[in-house]
Design a protein around this motif. Structure first.
Motif, PDB file in Angstrom:
ATOM      1  N   ASN A  14      29.209  28.965  48.850  1.00  0.00           N
ATOM      2  CA  ASN A  14      29.776  29.065  47.511  1.00  0.00           C
ATOM      3  C   ASN A  14      31.289  29.154  47.634  1.00  0.00           C
ATOM      4  N   PHE A  15      31.991  28.088  47.226  1.00  0.00           N
ATOM      5  CA  PHE A  15      33.442  28.052  47.376  1.00  0.00           C
ATOM      6  C   PHE A  15      34.143  29.058  46.470  1.00  0.00           C
ATOM      7  N   ASN A  16      33.478  29.492  45.414  1.00  0.00           N
ATOM      8  CA  ASN A  16      34.059  30.481  44.493  1.00  0.00           C
ATOM      9  C   ASN A  16      33.512  31.878  44.760  1.00  0.00           C
ATOM     10  N   TYR A  17      33.091  32.130  45.994  1.00  0.00           N
ATOM     11  CA  TYR A  17      32.399  33.382  46.315  1.00  0.00           C
ATOM     12  C   TYR A  17      33.236  34.610  45.954  1.00  0.00           C
ATOM     13  N   ARG A  18      34.479  34.652  46.387  1.00  0.00           N
ATOM     14  CA  ARG A  18      35.317  35.838  46.146  1.00  0.00           C
ATOM     15  C   ARG A  18      35.554  36.061  44.653  1.00  0.00           C
ATOM     16  N   GLU A  19      35.836  34.979  43.921  1.00  0.00           N
ATOM     17  CA  GLU A  19      36.055  35.121  42.485  1.00  0.00           C
ATOM     18  C   GLU A  19      34.778  35.574  41.775  1.00  0.00           C
ATOM     19  N   ASP A  20      33.637  35.041  42.196  1.00  0.00           N
ATOM     20  CA  ASP A  20      32.371  35.423  41.570  1.00  0.00           C
ATOM     21  C   ASP A  20      32.041  36.883  41.824  1.00  0.00           C
ATOM     22  N   ILE A  21      32.239  37.330  43.062  1.00  0.00           N
ATOM     23  CA  ILE A  21      31.945  38.720  43.403  1.00  0.00           C
ATOM     24  C   ILE A  21      32.846  39.667  42.625  1.00  0.00           C
ATOM     25  N   GLN A  22      34.124  39.304  42.513  1.00  0.00           N
ATOM     26  CA  GLN A  22      35.045  40.147  41.748  1.00  0.00           C
ATOM     27  C   GLN A  22      34.652  40.184  40.274  1.00  0.00           C
ATOM     28  N   TYR A  23      34.227  39.053  39.741  1.00  0.00           N
ATOM     29  CA  TYR A  23      33.820  38.983  38.333  1.00  0.00           C
ATOM     30  C   TYR A  23      32.578  39.831  38.082  1.00  0.00           C
ATOM     31  N   VAL A  24      31.626  39.809  39.007  1.00  0.00           N
ATOM     32  CA  VAL A  24      30.373  40.537  38.841  1.00  0.00           C
ATOM     33  C   VAL A  24      30.569  42.040  38.962  1.00  0.00           C
ATOM     34  N   PHE A  25      31.356  42.466  39.937  1.00  0.00           N
ATOM     35  CA  PHE A  25      31.436  43.892  40.274  1.00  0.00           C
ATOM     36  C   PHE A  25      32.632  44.624  39.671  1.00  0.00           C
ATOM     37  N   LYS A  26      33.562  43.911  39.073  1.00  0.00           N
ATOM     38  CA  LYS A  26      34.844  44.516  38.703  1.00  0.00           C
ATOM     39  C   LYS A  26      34.692  45.722  37.779  1.00  0.00           C
ATOM     40  N   LEU A  27      33.956  45.579  36.697  1.00  0.00           N
ATOM     41  CA  LEU A  27      33.837  46.666  35.715  1.00  0.00           C
ATOM     42  C   LEU A  27      33.127  47.878  36.307  1.00  0.00           C
ATOM     43  N   ASN A  28      32.017  47.641  36.994  1.00  0.00           N
ATOM     44  CA  ASN A  28      31.282  48.755  37.594  1.00  0.00           C
ATOM     45  C   ASN A  28      32.097  49.427  38.688  1.00  0.00           C
ATOM     46  N   ASN A  29      32.893  48.637  39.391  1.00  0.00           N
ATOM     47  CA  ASN A  29      33.768  49.216  40.416  1.00  0.00           C
ATOM     48  C   ASN A  29      34.805  50.127  39.784  1.00  0.00           C
ATOM     49  N   TRP A  30      35.362  49.713  38.649  1.00  0.00           N
ATOM     50  CA  TRP A  30      36.337  50.548  37.945  1.00  0.00           C
ATOM     51  C   TRP A  30      35.714  51.861  37.473  1.00  0.00           C
ATOM     52  N   ILE A  31      34.547  51.755  36.825  1.00  0.00           N
ATOM     53  CA  ILE A  31      33.945  52.945  36.215  1.00  0.00           C
ATOM     54  C   ILE A  31      33.407  53.900  37.267  1.00  0.00           C
ATOM     55  N   LEU A  32      32.527  53.387  38.129  1.00  0.00           N
ATOM     56  CA  LEU A  32      31.883  54.255  39.127  1.00  0.00           C
ATOM     57  C   LEU A  32      32.795  54.546  40.302  1.00  0.00           C
ATOM     58  N   GLY A  33      33.743  53.632  40.585  1.00  0.00           N
ATOM     59  CA  GLY A  33      34.679  53.885  41.683  1.00  0.00           C
ATOM     60  C   GLY A  33      35.575  55.076  41.418  1.00  0.00           C
ATOM     61  N   SER A  34      35.958  55.279  40.152  1.00  0.00           N
ATOM     62  CA  SER A  34      36.804  56.424  39.807  1.00  0.00           C
ATOM     63  C   SER A  34      36.067  57.747  39.972  1.00  0.00           C
ATOM     64  N   LEU A  35      34.729  57.690  39.980  1.00  0.00           N
ATOM     65  CA  LEU A  35      33.918  58.904  40.156  1.00  0.00           C
ATOM     66  C   LEU A  35      33.472  59.097  41.601  1.00  0.00           C
ATOM     67  N   THR A 130      25.494  28.061  37.902  1.00  0.00           N
ATOM     68  CA  THR A 130      25.602  28.193  36.446  1.00  0.00           C
ATOM     69  C   THR A 130      24.625  29.235  35.918  1.00  0.00           C
ATOM     70  N   ILE A 131      23.395  29.216  36.441  1.00  0.00           N
ATOM     71  CA  ILE A 131      22.383  30.192  36.011  1.00  0.00           C
ATOM     72  C   ILE A 131      22.818  31.609  36.363  1.00  0.00           C
ATOM     73  N   MET A 132      23.254  31.811  37.601  1.00  0.00           N
ATOM     74  CA  MET A 132      23.660  33.150  38.034  1.00  0.00           C
ATOM     75  C   MET A 132      24.865  33.644  37.246  1.00  0.00           C
ATOM     76  N   LEU A 133      25.802  32.734  36.970  1.00  0.00           N
ATOM     77  CA  LEU A 133      26.992  33.128  36.209  1.00  0.00           C
ATOM     78  C   LEU A 133      26.630  33.484  34.769  1.00  0.00           C
ATOM     79  N   LYS A 134      25.643  32.792  34.208  1.00  0.00           N
ATOM     80  CA  LYS A 134      25.198  33.084  32.847  1.00  0.00           C
ATOM     81  C   LYS A 134      24.641  34.496  32.751  1.00  0.00           C
ATOM     82  N   TYR A 135      23.769  34.869  33.674  1.00  0.00           N
ATOM     83  CA  TYR A 135      23.170  36.206  33.630  1.00  0.00           C
ATOM     84  C   TYR A 135      24.173  37.286  34.046  1.00  0.00           C
ATOM     85  N   ALA A 136      25.097  36.943  34.937  1.00  0.00           N
ATOM     86  CA  ALA A 136      26.149  37.900  35.291  1.00  0.00           C
ATOM     87  C   ALA A 136      27.028  38.197  34.083  1.00  0.00           C
ATOM     88  N   THR A 137      27.307  37.183  33.271  1.00  0.00           N
ATOM     89  CA  THR A 137      28.095  37.369  32.048  1.00  0.00           C
ATOM     90  C   THR A 137      27.349  38.259  31.056  1.00  0.00           C
TER      91      THR A 137
END
Length: 407
Positions: A14-35, A130-137
Motif C-alpha cells: 500500500n503506497f499510501n500506508y503511512r497516510e492511511d495509518i495516520q488517518y485511521v489512528f489520529k483521533l484515538n491517538n490524541w484522545i487516549l494518548g493524552s491519558l 476504497t472499502i477499507m477507507l470507507k469504513y475507516a471514515t
C-alpha cells in the motif's frame, strides 16, 4: 506481530500506508494518548510517559471523588442536592473504573492495533483500499461526533455552569468549585489553593470525558475495521468464479482457501476486540441506565425552576450519553449484520457451477455465518439497537420510580 507482517514484504504493498495509518489512528491517538492509554513503542524516558500520565489522571480523579463523597455523606442535607451530587459522583467512579480497565487492557489494545496495521500494510487492490477507507471514515466520523458532544457538554459544565449561580454558606458567598469539597477543607477557598483545586477539578473532568469518548472511539475504530474486512471477503466471494482481486490464485480451490484464511483472521481479530471491550461495555451499560435516568430528572428539575443554563447543560450531557451508548449499539449491530451476510452471499453466488466437492467448501462458512460476530457487555448482553432501546426504556422506568419516590 509488527515484525511478523513486515517480514512478509520489504516494501508495503500500500503506497499510501503511512497516510492511511495516520488517518485511521489520529483521533484515538490524541484522545487516549493524552491519558496514557494508547500504546506507543518508545525508548528512553518517553516510555515512562504513559505511566506518569496514568498516575496523574488517577490522582486527579481521586482528588475530586474523595472530597465530593465526604461532602455528600457529612455536609449535604438537601435530598435534591444529594441526588444531583450522587449522579456526579457515580459518573466519576464509572469513568475511573473504565480508565483502569483500559489501562490494564493496553497489551490487548496494542494487539488490535497491530492487526489493523497489518491489514493496511497488505492492501493491494484499489477496490480493497476504497472499502477499507470507507469504513475507516465511518469510524472516524462516529468518534468525532461523540467526542464533540462530550467535550462541549464538559466545557459548559466545568467552566460556565459553576459561575452562573450564587453560592452561599451561612450567608457568606463562597468561590464556586466544580466538585463540592468537605467542609473541613476550608483552605480550598484561599488563593492560590483555590486555583490549584479548580485546575485539578478541570483535569479530572478532562479525564472523565476523554475516557468516555475514547472508549467509544476505540470500539468504533476496531468494529468498523472488522466490517471493512468482512466487506472485502464478500467482494471476493462475489468474484470467486471470475477470479478478480485474487493474488496468484489460478484455480477456485486456492481462491476459496484465501477467503477462508481471511475470514478466520477477521474472527480472531473480533475475539481480541471482544476481550478489550467487554468489561468497558458492561460498565458503560450498567452505569448509563442510572446516569441517563438522573440526567432526565435534572432536566425536569431545571425546567420547573426555569434554570435555562442548567437545563441546556444537562440536556447536552443527556444527548452525549445517549449518543455514546448508541454508538456502541450501532457498531455492534453493524458488525452482526455484516458478518451474517457472508452466509447469504455464499448461497447467492453461482455455486452450482462448481463441482460438488468444491461447493461443499461453503457449508462450513455458512455454518460460521449463522453465528455472527458480536460484541457483548461482559458476555451478558449483545450490543445491538434493541439493546439501546432497552437501555432507554429502563432509564425511563427508573425515572418514574425516582419521581414517585422523591415527590
Amino acid at each position: 506481530m509488527t515484525s511478523a507482517f513486515r517480514k512478509e514484504s520489504a516494501i508495503s504493498q500500500n503506497f499510501n500506508y503511512r497516510e492511511d495509518i495516520q488517518y485511521v489512528f489520529k483521533l484515538n491517538n490524541w484522545i487516549l494518548g493524552s491519558l496514557g492509554i494508547w500504546p506507543i513503542a518508545t525508548r528512553g524516558i518517553r516510555q515512562h510517559a504513559s505511566k506518569i500520565a496514568i498516575t496523574l489522571c488517577n490522582l486527579a480523579l481521586a482528588f475530586a471523588i474523595v472530597p465530593c463523597a465526604l461532602h455528600i455523606i457529612y455536609d449535604e442535607k438537601d435530598i435534591i442536592m444529594r441526588l444531583k451530587l450522587f449522579g456526579l459522583l457515580a459518573f466519576c467512579l464509572t469513568a475511573m473504573t473504565k480508565y483502569c480497565i483500559l489501562a490494564i487492557r493496553r497489551p490487548k489494545i496494542l494487539r488490535c492495533i497491530e492487526y489493523v496495521k497489518s491489514d493496511w500494510w497488505k492492501v493491494t487492490f484499489k477496490t480493497d483500499h476504497t472499502i477499507m477507507l470507507k469504513y475507516a471514515t465511518t469510524g472516524r466520523n462516529l468518534t468525532i461526533i461523540g467526542a464533540s458532544f462530550m467535550y462541549t457538554a464538559g466545557i459548559i459544565y466545568h467552566i460556565i455552569l459553576p459561575f452562573c449561580s450564587e453560592h452561599k454558606v451561612n450567608n457568606q458567598t463562597v468561590r464556586p468549585l466544580v466538585y463540592p469539597t468537605y467542609s473541613k477543607f476550608r483552605q480550598s477557598q484561599i488563593s492560590p489553593i483555590y486555583e490549584i483545586v479548580y485546575v485539578a477539578h478541570c483535569m479530572c473532568g478532562y479525564t472523565i470525558y476523554s475516557v468516555t469518548a475514547g472508549a467509544c472511539g476505540l470500539a468504533a475504530l476496531f468494529a468498523t475495521h472488522a466490517c471493512g474486512q468482512i466487506q472485502i471477503i464478500i467482494s471476493r466471494l462475489e468474484n470467486l468464479l471470475e477470479g478478480e482481486n485474487f493474488k496468484q490464485s489460478p484455480n477456485v480451490h486456492q481462491r476459496i482457501a484465501a477467503i477462508v484464511k481471511n475470514h478466520v483472521r477477521v474472527v480472531r481479530f473480533a475475539a481480541v476486540v471482544e476481550e478489550v471491550l467487554q468489561e468497558v461495555c458492561l460498565v458503560e451499560f450498567s452505569s448509563s441506565v442510572c446516569t441517563i435516568c438522573l440526567l432526565e430528572y435534572y432536566c425536569i428539575l431545571d425546567w420547573q425552576e426555569d434554570d435555562r443554563i442548567g437545563l441546556a447543560t444537562y440536556s447536552l450531557l443527556l444527548v452525549s450519553f445517549c449518543f455514546n451508548v448508541y454508538i456502541l449499539c450501532y457498531i455492534g449491530e453493524l458488525l452482526m449484520e455484516k458478518s451474517s451476510q457472508i452466509g447469504y452471499i455464499c448461497y447467492m453466488i453461482n455455486w452450482y457451477q462448481l463441482s460438488p466437492k468444491t461447493a461443499r467448501s461453503f457449508i462450513l462458512m455458512i455454518a460460521m455465518a449463522s453465528h455472527p460476530i458480536k460484541i457483548s457487555a461482559g458476555r451478558m448482553a449483545d450490543l445491538s439497537l434493541s439493546t439501546f432501546g432497552n437501555v432507554l426504556k429502563t432509564s425511563l422506568a427508573y425515572l418514574s420510580f425516582l419521581r414517585a419516590l422523591i415527590i
